[in-house]
Write a protein that holds these residues in place. Structure first.
Motif, PDB file in Angstrom:
ATOM      1  N   UNK A 389       1.083  -1.048  -0.071  1.00 37.52           N
ATOM      2  CA  UNK A 389      -0.041  -0.057   0.036  1.00 37.52           C
ATOM      3  C   UNK A 389       1.134   1.190  -0.011  1.00 37.52           C
ATOM      4  N   UNK A 390       2.103   1.233   0.546  1.00 40.57           N
ATOM      5  CA  UNK A 390       2.869   2.326   0.655  1.00 40.57           C
ATOM      6  C   UNK A 390       3.531   2.595  -0.576  1.00 40.57           C
ATOM      7  N   UNK A 391       3.626   1.881  -1.731  1.00 34.01           N
ATOM      8  CA  UNK A 391       4.036   2.236  -2.771  1.00 34.01           C
ATOM      9  C   UNK A 391       3.090   2.001  -4.019  1.00 34.01           C
ATOM     10  N   UNK A 392       1.648   1.792  -3.612  1.00 40.48           N
ATOM     11  CA  UNK A 392       0.691   1.683  -4.558  1.00 40.48           C
ATOM     12  C   UNK A 392       0.103   3.041  -5.013  1.00 40.48           C
ATOM     13  N   UNK A 393      -0.022   3.161  -6.039  1.00 41.33           N
ATOM     14  CA  UNK A 393      -0.846   4.649  -6.602  1.00 41.33           C
ATOM     15  C   UNK A 393      -1.416   4.352  -8.020  1.00 41.33           C
ATOM     16  N   UNK A 394      -2.265   5.114  -8.360  1.00 41.84           N
ATOM     17  CA  UNK A 394      -2.792   4.996  -9.780  1.00 41.84           C
ATOM     18  C   UNK A 394      -1.991   4.909 -11.058  1.00 41.84           C
ATOM     19  N   UNK A 395      -0.635   5.464 -10.650  1.00 46.08           N
ATOM     20  CA  UNK A 395       0.323   5.592 -11.644  1.00 46.08           C
ATOM     21  C   UNK A 395       1.255   4.255 -11.460  1.00 46.08           C
ATOM     22  N   UNK A 396       1.654   4.090 -10.320  1.00 43.85           N
ATOM     23  CA  UNK A 396       2.328   2.689 -10.243  1.00 43.85           C
ATOM     24  C   UNK A 396       1.945   1.350 -10.632  1.00 43.85           C
ATOM     25  N   UNK A 397       0.704   1.507 -10.328  1.00 41.31           N
ATOM     26  CA  UNK A 397      -0.399   0.268 -10.799  1.00 41.31           C
ATOM     27  C   UNK A 397       0.070  -0.383 -12.075  1.00 41.31           C
ATOM     28  N   UNK A 398       0.289   0.571 -13.016  1.00 39.17           N
ATOM     29  CA  UNK A 398       0.112   0.354 -14.349  1.00 39.17           C
ATOM     30  C   UNK A 398       1.779  -0.355 -14.588  1.00 39.17           C
ATOM     31  N   UNK A 399       2.733  -0.167 -13.723  1.00 35.71           N
ATOM     32  CA  UNK A 399       3.994  -0.641 -14.007  1.00 35.71           C
ATOM     33  C   UNK A 399       4.394  -2.028 -13.271  1.00 35.71           C
ATOM     34  N   UNK A 400       3.760  -2.090 -12.010  1.00 31.07           N
ATOM     35  CA  UNK A 400       3.979  -3.455 -11.351  1.00 31.07           C
ATOM     36  C   UNK A 400       3.873  -4.646 -12.114  1.00 31.07           C
ATOM     37  N   UNK A 401       4.623  -5.692 -12.165  1.00 32.59           N
ATOM     38  CA  UNK A 401       4.198  -6.902 -12.530  1.00 32.59           C
ATOM     39  C   UNK A 401       4.498  -6.983 -14.234  1.00 32.59           C
TER      40      UNK A 401
END
Length: 730
Positions: A389-401
């Motif tokens: 949760x500390x690194x999650x955001x609407x923008x970072x969600x596109x990148x993870x994985x």
């Protein structure tokens, strides 16, 4: 006109050359910190007694004596005015992921109709920004505007242009933190005290433990003209549409490749200005994706490192424009290629010179090493959902994985040697000490090449939290965010783990066990407990998702749902027990996170709808009209049978364009309806979930149709610069 403009912009980008950079005559070590009121400047501009008190505050955590504030302010003003400064500002980090500042001049009435330059200790120590105008999660109502910024003397003031910038915390009138720095400082105090207490088992001379942070900042550069010709980049920081380029990163030829001349000039200029601000930049290189680069400094104390990263991101944008570029810090500005992260290299060090996450040379030192490794794993295991949760955001969600970014499941890679050691301790019947192999030589059968020194762990790019020899690398934070968010959660979790460890060890010692035996018994229990967080395999595999779920790790991918971990009872209890944040502050921060998520997606949806209806469909139907005229013209020239045969391809294109534009119009209408329905939901939490579940899928569907149209519409008619033009700096 539109198509000619696009080609003109691309041609102008092709013609650009590197800007000549004025390199200082001095060596970097001589102009390092030129614009920073560091200890050397303090010694010159402050009275000796005041200087000594300031050093005690900065180095030993002593309380700031407000009685010296006037003398400090006077020294700062004298130095700043000699540097041409006319204004000052309290520089703080609100919950917008950026920084904020309000500039005031060094002027007051002199009582005789004139003005004097003045800067008092009162103005240095405290100011009053409008707390209701910044994200606050309901802590401040619009009519309750009062909030305070307060000087952080542990982070040196610095000069930008004609302004003296004073790093500060930002709190509400009622005392709650409204920024990242206040809880970060609390978390640093909590983990520092907990680590110091545990260190007493191993060393008698440790009086302070410091958190170290070395961030690695990834970013994209795009030519400014091309950037301005893409409304989606301009408004959202990413391309909401665009078919992938035939060539992107698949040849692996950009990574560590020769840096383009224009980029090299930008990097050189950026490094000079960063060093003048005492940001210890060291590494630069091409990253994997085209137009992607990385900058990294030498590690620093965590609070200072966070301030330097926030300052650097602002500096990057300014310097880039001077070189005809725009910096893209969005985590996924281009679909189909690597996104950008901000890897956080985190470690603890004691004031006796020992790096607590580094192996030692004796069994006793290695017991210390294992203790801090295992308790770090305990922190990550207990709060893996919170760390995500500390690194999650609407923008970072596109990148993870995707494309070398870590997966949206928090796990820790240790490497073979350390894994075997922990397994050995866990399975051992007797409480025995141990030695580690450390670095070993690797023979290479080439006479001219010396033997290599091999680290005691390999690297795993798919691990979000990997051990790298003497520190952990938290790879999941996104490139655009304030890395304090991840550090607050990690530091607080570590403080809780160390406090629990010490409490259990002390209980055994008080019951009569010797210290080594007590330490090893508690470590064995913790090694077993945190074992599910250890994973050395491929984090991208489908099998890992199933295995992680079986282990009890959080596998949720919905950004608004992941945020809920801040309000888990275990999270609230941890933050409150370490005195980092209270329940009210956590509730407020989550309100802000959900609101920021909604606004981010909302803006993207509105931009996408506008582009679809006002750019894509008109261009596509214009091309369709040309095809129709071509088909009709063939019937005037050829026989009916031949005209039908020759125009068959164009007829298929006409039909496909009609179907896809109709589908886009339908989807844009559905997208608008989904937004309207979501906006009527009163709970910001539920509204954010609705945006994720109903608005985002419509946007993906619209993009899919547009990207297919891009491949069939005549290139000369397409109004927006394409990936092949955006992604390769000339």
């Amino acid at each position: 006109m539109a198509n000619n403009l696009r080609f003109q912009v691309v041609e102008e980008a092709f013609k650009k050359r590197a800007v000549e950079v004025q390199v200082p005559a001095e060596r970097p070590s001589e102009y390092f910190g030129k614009y920073v009121f560091n200890k050397e400047k303090m010694y010159r501009y402050l009275p000796k007694t005041v200087y000594d008190k300031m050093i005690d505050v900065m180095d030993n955590g002593a309380s700031l004596d407000r009685s010296i504030a006037d003398a400090v302010a006077d020294g700062m003003k004298k130095w700043a005015m000699e540097m041409g400064v006319t204004h000052y500002t309290h520089w703080f980090q609100p919950l917008t992921e950026g920084t904020a500042e309000k500039h005031d001049a060094f002027v007051e009435h002199d009582g005789k109709g004139g003005m004097i330059e003045k800067f008092s200790g009162k103005l240095l120590v405290q100011q009053e920004p409008d707390a209701s105008s910044f994200p606050n999660g309901g802590i401040r109502n619009t009519f309750e505007a009062r909030g305070y910024s307060a000087w952080d003397p542990t982070s040196p003031v610095f000069i930008i242009d004609d302004t003296l910038c004073i790093p500060t915390i930002f709190i509400a009138y009622t005392g709650e933190a409204l920024d990242y720095k206040a809880p970060l400082l609390r978390s640093l105090h909590a983990v520092g005290k907990a680590a110091k207490d545990v260190c007493q088992y191993f060393y008698n001379d440790v009086t302070k433990v410091q958190v170290n942070l070395g961030w690695e900042q990834e970013y994209f550069l795009v030519d400014e003209g091309l950037y301005s010709a893409r409304p989606d980049l301009l408004m959202t920081g990413r391309t909401l549409m665009g078919h992938e380029s035939a060539k992107n990163q698949q040849m692996d030829d950009h990574y560590f490749g020769t840096i383009p001349d224009r980029v090299q000039a930008f990097m050189k200029d950026l490094e000079i200005q960063a060093l003048e601000l005492a940001i210890p930049v060291k590494t630069r290189h091409n990253e994997v994706a085209p137009n992607q680069f990385e900058l990294a400094p030498i590690y620093e104390e965590c609070n200072l490192a966070v301030d330097h990263n926030m300052l650097l991101m602002s500096l990057m944008k300014k310097v880039a424009r001077n070189h005809g570029f725009r910096v893209l810090l969005h985590e996924k500005p281009f679909d189909g290629i690597n996104g950008s992260g901000k890897h956080n290299n985190w470690s603890l060090s004691a004031d006796n010179g020992v790096l607590l996450h580094a192996p030692g040379k004796t069994p006793e030192e290695n017991l210390r090493f294992v203790t801090f490794i295992v308790e770090t794993l305990m922190a990550v295991y207990r709060h893996n959902g919170l760390l995500k949760a500390s690194i999650m955001s609407a923008t970072n969600a596109h990148r993870l994985g995707g494309n070398e970014a870590p997966p949206a499941i928090i796990s820790s890679f240790l490497g073979t040697q350390l894994t075997e050691l922990l397994d050995h301790i866990e399975q051992s019947d007797k409480n025995e000490l141990f030695n580690l192999k450390g670095k070993q030589g690797m023979e290479i059968d080439i006479p001219q090449i010396p033997d290599l020194i091999v680290d005691n762990t390999d690297r795993n790019r798919t691990s979000p939290f990997a051990f790298t020899g003497n520190r952990f690398e938290f790879r999941a934070p996104g490139s655009s965010v304030n890395c304090a968010s991840a550090m607050i959660a990690l530091n607080a979790s570590m403080a809780e783990a160390l406090n629990s460890f010490k409490e259990r060890v002390d209980k055994k010692i008080q019951a009569g066990e010797n210290q080594v035996s007590a330490l090893l018994e508690v470590l064995k229990d913790d090694i077993k407990t945190c074992k599910p967080i250890r994973f050395d395999g491929n984090g991208y595999s489908d099998e890992w998702v199933k295995e992680a779920e079986r282990r009890g790790l959080d596998i949720e991918r919905s950004c608004p749902v992941v945020f809920e971990h801040y309000l888990d009872e275990s999270s609230v209890r941890m933050f409150e027990s370490t005195k980092v944040m209270n329940r009210k502050e956590l509730l407020a921060r989550n309100e802000v996170k959900w609101e920021m998520y909604v606004k981010t997606v909302q803006i993207e949806a509105r931009v996408l709808g506008d582009l679809a209806m006002n750019h894509i469909i008109p261009v596509s139907t214009h091309y369709q009209s040309q095809l129709i005229k071509n088909v009709q013209g063939m019937k005037d020239v050829f026989s009916t049978d031949k005209a039908d045969r020759l125009s068959n391809r164009n007829m298929k294109l006409i039909e496909e364009i009609a179907e896809r534009t109709e589908k886009i119009e339908q989807l844009v209408e559905e997208l608008t309806d989904a937004r309207r329905i979501a906006n009527r939901i009163e709970s910001i939490h539920e509204r954010a979930i609705a945006y994720h579940d109903t608005v985002c899928p419509k946007m993906e569907a619209i993009r899919s149709e547009i990207d297919k149209l891009e491949m069939i519409v005549e290139d000369g008619l397409w109004t927006l610069p394409k990936y092949r033009e955006l992604l390769f700096i000339r």
